[in-house]
Structures are given as structure tokens and as C-alpha cells.
Design a protein around this motif. Structure first.
Motif, mmCIF file in Angstrom:
data_model
loop_
_atom_site.group_PDB
_atom_site.id
_atom_site.type_symbol
_atom_site.label_atom_id
_atom_site.label_comp_id
_atom_site.label_asym_id
_atom_site.label_seq_id
_atom_site.Cartn_x
_atom_site.Cartn_y
_atom_site.Cartn_z
ATOM 1 N N TYR A 175 0.820 -1.228 0.000
ATOM 2 C CA TYR A 175 0.000 0.000 0.000
ATOM 3 C C TYR A 175 0.845 1.264 0.000
ATOM 4 O O TYR A 175 0.435 2.289 0.533
ATOM 5 C CB TYR A 175 -0.962 0.027 1.191
ATOM 6 C CG TYR A 175 -1.837 -1.177 1.298
ATOM 7 C CD1 TYR A 175 -2.856 -1.394 0.393
ATOM 8 C CD2 TYR A 175 -1.634 -2.112 2.306
ATOM 9 C CE1 TYR A 175 -3.664 -2.509 0.482
ATOM 10 C CE2 TYR A 175 -2.433 -3.234 2.412
ATOM 11 C CZ TYR A 175 -3.442 -3.429 1.494
ATOM 12 O OH TYR A 175 -4.240 -4.538 1.588
ATOM 13 N N LEU A 176 2.013 1.199 -0.602
ATOM 14 C CA LEU A 176 2.909 2.354 -0.655
ATOM 15 C C LEU A 176 3.561 2.381 -2.024
ATOM 16 O O LEU A 176 4.041 1.356 -2.514
ATOM 17 C CB LEU A 176 3.986 2.243 0.432
ATOM 18 C CG LEU A 176 5.053 3.330 0.425
ATOM 19 C CD1 LEU A 176 4.494 4.603 1.033
ATOM 20 C CD2 LEU A 176 6.265 2.879 1.199
ATOM 21 N N LYS A 177 3.564 3.550 -2.657
ATOM 22 C CA LYS A 177 4.228 3.713 -3.944
ATOM 23 C C LYS A 177 5.380 4.685 -3.744
ATOM 24 O O LYS A 177 5.171 5.816 -3.299
ATOM 25 C CB LYS A 177 3.252 4.241 -4.986
ATOM 26 C CG LYS A 177 3.871 4.358 -6.347
ATOM 27 C CD LYS A 177 2.889 4.847 -7.379
ATOM 28 C CE LYS A 177 3.592 4.954 -8.716
ATOM 29 N NZ LYS A 177 2.755 5.600 -9.703
ATOM 30 N N ALA A 178 6.575 4.224 -4.050
ATOM 31 C CA ALA A 178 7.764 5.066 -3.893
ATOM 32 C C ALA A 178 8.506 5.128 -5.219
ATOM 33 O O ALA A 178 8.594 4.141 -5.945
ATOM 34 C CB ALA A 178 8.667 4.507 -2.806
ATOM 35 N N GLU A 179 9.033 6.313 -5.523
ATOM 36 C CA GLU A 179 9.835 6.485 -6.738
ATOM 37 C C GLU A 179 10.852 7.587 -6.486
ATOM 38 O O GLU A 179 10.720 8.363 -5.531
ATOM 39 C CB GLU A 179 8.942 6.808 -7.933
ATOM 40 C CG GLU A 179 8.028 7.969 -7.716
ATOM 41 C CD GLU A 179 6.966 8.103 -8.803
ATOM 42 O OE1 GLU A 179 6.516 9.240 -9.006
ATOM 43 O OE2 GLU A 179 6.591 7.093 -9.421
#
Length: 150
Positions: free
Chosen positions: A52-56
Motif C-alpha cells: 500500500y505504498l508507492k515510492a519512486e
């Protein structure tokens, strides 16, 4: 003084916590210290493993862009996780101020989601219903002829 919860019950107000925080989407830019070198890429790999986490990678060097729902994560938890893993966040005055403001906003949102609804309309109904449940109600033992002055 009557407690707020009691007044809300007497007025018939029911508070529902139906996924209030599911609609709270958060986006933050996390800044890392320039030393140790390469920690931003390692932090990206660590954060991508979290559900449940989007990192870029961010636009600027040593930054990450993270997106999540407040019902699953908070920035404070993510920072604690990264610190536990040995990553060093940017400790400049501006970065600490931005993080403190984000923590305050998220804490306020989660606290407001768990508090009862406010009585905005018909707040007088709280007192009417409370008086109905009062032990002596609206009863006056004084005889009618003594109540009226002639």
C-alpha cells in the motif's frame, strides 16, 4: 457538565467510522542526507517492499516521492522505519519544518477521523432530550394557585 458522548447519544447521533481515512491520499517528498552515498536508491528499494505504498525517485537528487493512503501508513511511521534501517534523513531546518508540518496534518486527520461527529444543526435537541431523562423531569410540586400571582 455533560460529556460530549452522552449528549450525542441523547440526541440520537450515531458516529460511523466507515473508512474515513481511505479517501485521505498522501504524497510527500522525502529528503535524505547526502552522506552516506547511495542511500536514496537503497531506501527506494526498501520502501518498494511495503504494501500500500508507492515510492519512486524524486526530481531532485537525494529525494524520494512517496504516495500512500493515511489508513495504511503515516509519514512518521515511514521515517521511523527508515531510521531503523540505518537511513539518514535531511536534517536541515527547512526539511525538519516540512516534516513537522506533515506530521501535524496527518495526526490531526487521524484524530478527527476517530472523534464523534459534531452537532451542527438542532444542537438544542441535546438539551431537550437530556432534560427528558433528568430524574425530576419537568414536574413542579407547587400548587397551581401558588404559582400564579394575582
Amino acid at each position: 457538565m455533560m460529556r460530549r458522548e452522552t449528549a450525542y447519544k441523547l440526541a440520537g447521533r450515531k458516529h460511523q467510522h466507515d473508512n474515513v481515512l481511505d479517501e485521505a491520499h498522501c504524497h510527500h517528498i522525502m529528503s535524505f542526507a547526502s552522506e552516506p552515498a547511495g542511500q536514496t536508491e537503497r531506501a527506494l528499494l526498501a520502501l518498494q517492499q511495503i504494501a500500500y505504498l508507492k515510492a519512486e525517485l524524486g526530481r531532485h537528487p537525494d529525494t524520494l516521492s512517496v504516495r500512500y493512503e493515511l489508513s495504511h501508513h503515516t509519514l512518521r511511521e515511514l521515517e521511523a522505519y527508515l531510521a531503523e534501517q540505518g537511513f539518514v534523513l535531511d536534517q536541515t531546518w527547512g526539511a525538519r519544518l516540512r516534516r513537522a508540518f506533515a506530521h501535524f496534518c496527518e495526526d490531526t486527520q487521524t484524530r478527527n477521523a476517530s472523534s464523534p461527529q459534531r452537532l451542527i444543526k438542532q444542537s438544542n435537541q441535546v438539551y431537550v432530550k437530556a432534560w427528558e431523562h433528568h430524574p425530576h423531569g419537568d414536574h413542579d410540586d407547587t400548587p397551581v394557585e401558588l404559582r400564579e400571582i394575582k
